[in-house]
Design a protein around this motif. Sequence first.
Motif, PDB file in Angstrom:
ATOM      1  N   VAL A  77      14.539  61.791  25.965  1.00  0.00           N
ATOM      2  CA  VAL A  77      15.313  60.828  25.630  1.00  0.00           C
ATOM      3  C   VAL A  77      14.207  59.577  25.264  1.00  0.00           C
ATOM      4  N   LYS A  78      14.054  58.923  24.389  1.00  0.00           N
ATOM      5  CA  LYS A  78      13.194  58.079  23.878  1.00  0.00           C
ATOM      6  C   LYS A  78      13.750  56.573  24.390  1.00  0.00           C
ATOM      7  N   VAL A  79      12.809  55.996  25.265  1.00  0.00           N
ATOM      8  CA  VAL A  79      13.197  54.460  25.624  1.00  0.00           C
ATOM      9  C   VAL A  79      11.819  53.827  25.322  1.00  0.00           C
ATOM     10  N   LYS A  80      12.463  52.555  25.149  1.00  0.00           N
ATOM     11  CA  LYS A  80      11.322  51.407  25.018  1.00  0.00           C
ATOM     12  C   LYS A  80      11.004  50.808  26.363  1.00  0.00           C
ATOM     13  N   LEU A  81       9.726  50.521  26.299  1.00  0.00           N
ATOM     14  CA  LEU A  81       9.128  50.043  27.737  1.00  0.00           C
ATOM     15  C   LEU A  81       9.866  48.751  28.083  1.00  0.00           C
ATOM     16  N   GLU A  82      10.226  47.977  26.897  1.00  0.00           N
ATOM     17  CA  GLU A  82      10.984  46.709  27.373  1.00  0.00           C
ATOM     18  C   GLU A  82      12.375  46.972  28.017  1.00  0.00           C
ATOM     19  N   ASP A  83      13.029  48.145  27.549  1.00  0.00           N
ATOM     20  CA  ASP A  83      14.448  48.300  28.162  1.00  0.00           C
ATOM     21  C   ASP A  83      14.234  48.874  29.558  1.00  0.00           C
ATOM     22  N   LEU A  84      13.065  49.212  30.160  1.00  0.00           N
ATOM     23  CA  LEU A  84      13.049  49.490  31.566  1.00  0.00           C
ATOM     24  C   LEU A  84      12.774  48.266  32.412  1.00  0.00           C
TER      25      LEU A  84
END
Length: 84
Positions: A77-84
């Motif tokens: 699953v791709k996630v953005k660093l900002e979403d973490l």
Amino acid sequence: MSITQAIFARNTVSMTDLRRNPSGVIDVAEQSPVAVLNHNKPTAYLISAVAYEDMMERLEDAELTKIVKARSGGKTVKVKLEDL
């Protein structure tokens, strides 16, 4: 027929000697493992607390490595660093 059993320690001690001088055997075990012999066959190994703790950490690391390998190659699953 005599079966030879490997001893995985440089130092050995008989049960009798262990009973006579447990502190001395523990002192030796601080440097390297000691095989405890009963009737000239290894029945136990005495190791330092530090060596035991290191061994337990390595076993835990090996188990975690198995889990990581079993889960690798699965769905990602791709996630953005900002979403973490």
